[in-house]
Enzyme design. Structure first.
Site, PDB file in Angstrom:
ATOM      1  N   GLU A  48     -15.259  11.462  -0.280  1.00 36.92           N
ATOM      2  CA  GLU A  48     -14.680  11.982  -1.516  1.00 36.92           C
ATOM      3  C   GLU A  48     -14.857  10.905  -2.577  1.00 36.92           C
ATOM      4  OE1 GLU A  48     -13.888  14.958  -1.808  1.00 36.92           O
ATOM      5  OE2 GLU A  48     -13.788  15.545   0.295  1.00 36.92           O
ATOM      6  N   CYS A  88     -10.093  10.118 -10.251  1.00 39.06           N
ATOM      7  CA  CYS A  88     -11.480  10.565 -10.068  1.00 39.06           C
ATOM      8  C   CYS A  88     -11.731  11.918 -10.722  1.00 39.06           C
ATOM      9  CB  CYS A  88     -11.822  10.631  -8.589  1.00 39.06           C
ATOM     10  SG  CYS A  88     -10.728  11.688  -7.618  1.00 39.06           S
TER      11      CYS A  88
END
Length: 501
Positions: free
Chosen positions: A229, A263
């Protein structure tokens, strides 16, 4: 057949993970997994319950540690993201684990003919989870819950950058778990590179693409599958007829979540050329309203450390030196940026061009770049030239222009008119594509990530496939082969003609 785990070192015995080496922890968990076999639903649900209870019982100490790790970080944000935010997926995993783990009968009709086909959903064994510093609980506890639902043991390594938070977790974890089930790995066990070398059964990593590539390379040496991720420069497109005030408010707020250190924060935004000035003014006005003070404002999240502070300030300075214009919110009487408090003022950049470092680097801070566009294709071309982002933001109606953007770009997700709402849905995956990651989790997607789909077939048919496939081949075998070829040629011919029409 599943069964309850026989845990020889019971939760509550306070056996610290730091009393064992990294290799010993892995061997302890692997041995326990083999000894106990596949855990039943009650055991899995109990582990998920204890994971959630650990967070809730220690929420005050956890949020205080997060505040100390960052310098300043609002308690409300830490609770929402790193405590209560974890409970959404943990609750979903707990409610559905028993259902997801059931063996599936794939074909009932063929089973009646003697060809039984079943699909098992087996745990992998020991899952290694490596977390980042920006949300050190959300991005470790949630995948741990998925791993528990799938029947695995967990070795969890939060970021060493948020060391105080990691210390709290390592200290309280033995009150809730045996190290055979769940162990928190700290810097005393070595660095992240040491953890990446472990021959676990699945490695889950959240962090930067650069470190993710290193983790994947180390895991590959042991043939360990990975879920990555990662980050990426997330673009936003403001539609031609979108409300500019609403667009500015949304993107100004989204950029400043956790001080921009997410993010999923929008990194750069495309605005219709005629509306760039209005958009810029309204973003700055929104920031000024939200942050009347910054330097001593405990609700303004600090940049995590000196390294990142200097990197972000350097990106701004490089862009300005090469011709970009910066628009900043600096309250009266304050000198910003401030290296001691590690606080950078909300910054909007215009006039950014190729050759500036900020064009290439993910900012991960309170900086938003604005680009004008005349035609939607300009925005799409620039997005596609920058690598696939973790998410793509759209501001406007759910219309044909959004459909065109979706058809002509790739990203981990698409988020329209709000910040990362797919995180709140149990029915949607969270994950990237290309440079922003591989694999996904949340809800049943997380259960599947940490499970092995295991095929089971049992035949009572009078004809044996093994006999048909081995010599000697008779005239009957030849005739059967010829019939198959004629049948498939007819079927393929029909399909091809239909396709041509």
């Amino acid at each position: 057949m599943t069964k309850p785990a026989d845990v020889s070192v019971r939760a509550g015995d306070k056996v610290s993970s730091e009393s064992h080496t990294l290799s010993e922890l892995l061997e302890i968990q692997k041995a326990a997994f083999l000894r106990d076999g596949i855990p039943d639903a009650k055991t899995r649900i109990d582990r998920i319950n204890r994971l959630g209870q650990m967070l809730l019982d220690n929420a005050d100490e956890i949020t205080a540690a997060l505040d100390a790790d960052f310098g300043t970080r609002p308690r409300e944000l830490s609770i929402a993201a790193d405590v209560a935010g974890c409970m959404i997926d943990l609750t979903h995993q707990r409610r559905h684990a028993a259902e997801w783990m059931k063996e599936t009968n794939v074909s009932k009709v063929q089973g009646l003919l003697g060809f039984k086909q079943r699909l098992r959903h087996d745990p992998l064994g020991v899952v290694g989870i490596m977390g980042p510093w920006n949300f050190p609980l959300q991005l470790t506890i949630v995948p741990a819950g998925s791993a528990f639902a799938a029947g695995n043991r967990v070795l969890m390594r939060p970021s060493s950058i948020t060391a105080k938070t990691t210390d709290v977790l390592a200290r309280v974890a033995p009150d809730y778990f045996s190290i055979e089930e769940f162990a928190v790995v700290t810097s005393k066990h070595g660095g992240g590179a040491d953890f990446a070398k472990l021959p676990v059964d699945h490695m889950f990593f959240t962090g930067s693409p650069e470190v993710g590539a290193s983790v994947a390379a180390e895991a590959a040496k042991n043939l360990v599958p990975v879920t990555l991720e990662l980050g990426g420069k997330n673009p936003a497109i403001v539609d031609v007829d979108a409300d500019i005030s609403a667009a500015a408010t949304f993107l100004a707020d989204a950029r400043m979540v956790n001080g921009g250190q997410v993010c999923l924060c929008p990194d750069y935004v495309f605005v219709p050329e005629s509306k760039v000035g209005e958009f810029t003014d309204k973003v700055i006005a929104r920031w000024a309203d939200n942050f009347p003070t910054i330097l001593k404002n405990t609700q303004y999240t600090s940049t995590i450390n000196d390294k990142n502070y200097e990197r972000i300030v350097g990106l701004i300075d490089d862009a300005v030196d090469l011709g970009a214009t910066k628009h900043q919110v600096i309250p009266a009487g304050e000198q910003l940026p401030d290296a001691t408090a590690r606080k950078i003022p909300p910054t909007l950049l215009t006039g950014v061009k190729a050759g500036m470092k900020i064009e290439e680097d993910e900012v991960f801070g309170p900086v938003l770049t604005v680009y004008p566009y005349r035609d939607q294709k300009e925005a799409i071309d620039k997005i596609n030239s920058a690598g696939h982002p973790l998410t793509l933001y759209w501001v406007g109606d759910d219309n044909e222009r959004l459909a065109y953007v979706a058809d002509h770009t790739r990203s981990g997700s698409i988020s329209g008119n709000d910040f990362a709402l797919h995180l709140l849905s149990a029915g949607l995956p969270f994950g990237g594509v290309g440079r922003s990651g591989m694999g996904n989790y949340h809800g049943e997607f997380g259960f599947e990530t940490f499970s092995h789909a295991r095929a089971v077939t049992v035949s009572t048919m009078p004809i044996k496939f093994s006999e048909l496939m081995s010599a000697p081949f008779t005239k009957s075998d030849t005739r059967l082969t010829d019939v198959q070829m004629k049948m498939w040629n007819v079927i393929q011919g029909r399909a091809s003609r239909k396709s041509r029409k």
